[in-house]
Design an enzyme around this catalytic site. Structure first.
Site, PDB file in Angstrom:
ATOM      1  N   LYS A 132       0.844  -1.212   0.000  1.00 27.03           N
ATOM      2  CA  LYS A 132       0.000   0.000   0.000  1.00 27.03           C
ATOM      3  C   LYS A 132       0.873   1.254   0.000  1.00 27.03           C
ATOM      4  O   LYS A 132       0.554   2.235  -0.670  1.00 27.03           O
ATOM      5  CB  LYS A 132      -0.937   0.010   1.226  1.00 27.03           C
ATOM      6  CG  LYS A 132      -1.960  -1.107   1.222  1.00 27.03           C
ATOM      7  CD  LYS A 132      -3.196  -0.730   0.411  1.00 27.03           C
ATOM      8  CE  LYS A 132      -4.015  -1.896  -0.102  1.00 27.03           C
ATOM      9  NZ  LYS A 132      -4.626  -2.767   0.886  1.00 27.03           N
ATOM     10  N   LYS A 214      -2.998 -11.319  -8.590  1.00 28.76           N
ATOM     11  CA  LYS A 214      -4.281 -11.981  -8.302  1.00 28.76           C
ATOM     12  C   LYS A 214      -5.451 -11.144  -8.822  1.00 28.76           C
ATOM     13  O   LYS A 214      -5.339  -9.934  -8.979  1.00 28.76           O
ATOM     14  CB  LYS A 214      -4.425 -12.240  -6.806  1.00 28.76           C
ATOM     15  CG  LYS A 214      -4.463 -10.993  -5.953  1.00 28.76           C
ATOM     16  CD  LYS A 214      -4.885 -11.299  -4.532  1.00 28.76           C
ATOM     17  CE  LYS A 214      -5.329 -10.012  -3.859  1.00 28.76           C
ATOM     18  NZ  LYS A 214      -6.328 -10.122  -2.842  1.00 28.76           N
ATOM     19  N   LYS A 217     -10.335  -6.399  -6.777  1.00 29.23           N
ATOM     20  CA  LYS A 217     -11.360  -5.390  -7.053  1.00 29.23           C
ATOM     21  C   LYS A 217     -10.756  -4.168  -7.724  1.00 29.23           C
ATOM     22  O   LYS A 217     -11.414  -3.501  -8.498  1.00 29.23           O
ATOM     23  CB  LYS A 217     -12.002  -4.940  -5.745  1.00 29.23           C
ATOM     24  CG  LYS A 217     -12.725  -6.037  -5.020  1.00 29.23           C
ATOM     25  CD  LYS A 217     -13.630  -5.445  -3.958  1.00 29.23           C
ATOM     26  CE  LYS A 217     -14.080  -6.513  -2.983  1.00 29.23           C
ATOM     27  NZ  LYS A 217     -13.137  -6.683  -1.857  1.00 29.23           N
TER      28      LYS A 217
END
Ligand code: ADP
Ligand code: TRP
Length: 351
Positions: A132, A214, A217
């Site tokens: 992040k 992966k 969203k």
């Protein structure tokens, strides 16, 4: 009947759910976007199987979603959609408590308590935190750093022992165990150690259709299949999935992006269909175009009923509100008991 946390014969706490024969399960999904096949096969699919045999608490992690400062006007719709998609995927709100994290104020209270047992150094080392920081260096807030502490509070608030999550969450769960052990050794045995739970031996991780990381969203939405995608979108996405010119030697090792197509096929197609394409791969006869066409049709048939049911439910606000209120009531009953026990052990016991 014994419920919640009580002293057993040997003086240790017993961790018993309202139905004393069932173990406690907790899991959460962030309300940051549309649910996709990774969420379905990595998480919800397991939830559905568990709700019969365990005392399940499933929640929408709306506080967790605040780390990225979503627009306030989107929050409600996001939470409602996650609820509707979970129910459309098979969660039964009569069997499992389905609630919003922000409806259970005992969670942030436990989060505050656990923050005193979490160290800056260990939080900074968490791979998801480092990711992040790399992706949004201008928003490295304390909520992001203490994300695993809030997640531990989500789990420990119900003294859960089983947590069905995908592989990417294993480290967070290890931290939840560490916080539980630290609390217990400082204040007395109170929290059981939660563990990752899966029905399948292999951890299911659904890769993005472009072969990069992966399915998720937020990253490359063209390579992610959402439960809300219409039939043609699903077909287009699958037909664009990364392949190559095929194996040149029998029984070659499959590249990860091909393995992923076979995994998806295994999930949605008939076993004999998957077997036929697997033999074709092993014999170097495989035609990926044909395989993708078959997978696309099977995927369309798989997603369609979920999409339609979720869309219908989303229109019924009264029903969603009822589900959330009932879920919150069940969750708060369990959470209140845990917080009372934890406060007492810490010494917050003034009256
Ligand atoms: P996302 O990464 O798309 O934002 P979340 O972080 O909200 O999804 O994850 C919700 C649940 O879905 C977690 O249990 C997580 O492990 C699982 N999950 C998410 N993406 C995948 C994936 N590609 N494969 C397997 N499981 C996944
Ligand atoms: N961190 C999880 C994710 O990103 C979501 C989550 C929040 C969760 N709290 C949890 C999962 C508690 C299991 C248990 O996927």
């Amino acid at each position: 009947m014994l419920t919640g946390c009580q002293h057993g014969r040997n003086g240790r706490f017993l961790y018993l759910a309202p139905d004393m024969n069932k173990e406690i399960v907790v899991s959460g999904i962030r309300s940051t976007g549309f649910l996709h096949l990774g969420n379905y096969f990595g998480a919800i699919h397991n939830y559905v199987k568990m709700q019969q045999d365990y005392n399940c608490y499933f929640f929408v992690a709306d506080y967790h979603s605040l780390t990225t400062h979503p627009d306030p006007k989107d929050l409600k719709e996001n939470v409602y959609r996650v609820v509707a998609e979970n129910i459309a995927s098979g969660i039964d709100p009569e069997k499992a408590a389905l609630y919003a994290q922000s409806d259970v104020p005992e969670i942030p209270e436990l989060y505050l308590i656990l923050n005193m047992l979490a160290y800056k150094g260990e939080l900074e080392k968490v791979p998801t935190f480092k990711d992040k920081v790399r992706l949004s260096p201008n928003n490295v807030n304390a909520g992001l750093l203490t994300y695993p502490v809030l997640m531990a509070a989500d789990i420990l608030i119900h003294r859960a022992v089983k947590v069905p999550v995908g592989k990417d969450q294993e480290q967070h769960l290890e931290m939840a165990r560490n916080f539980a052990v630290r609390f217990n050794s400082r204040y007395g045995d109170f929290f059981p150690e939660p563990n990752v739970f899966r029905f399948d031996q292999n951890t299911v991780k659904i890769m993005s259709l472009d072969g990069e990381g992966k399915m998720s969203k937020s990253e490359n939405t063209n390579a992610t299949i959402f439960l809300s995608d219409d039939d043609d979108t699903i077909r287009k996405k699958i037909m664009k999935a990364k392949t190559d010119s095929g194996p040149t030697a029998p029984d070659s090792e499959m590249p990860e992006y091909i393995q992923n197509l076979f995994l998806l096929m295994h999930m949605v197609s008939k076993p004999e269909v998957t077997d036929t394409f697997r033999s074709a791969f092993n014999n170097c006869h495989i035609r990926y175009g044909d395989m993708k066409k078959q997978l696309a049709e099977d995927m369309v048939a798989f997603v369609k009923p979920i999409r339609e049911k979720a869309a219908e439910l989303q229109k019924d606000e009264a029903q969603i509100k009822r589900i959330l209120r009932n879920g919150a009531e069940k969750a708060r009953a369990s959470a209140a008991e845990t917080i009372a026990g934890a406060r007492k052990l810490i010494g917050i016991n003034y009256y």
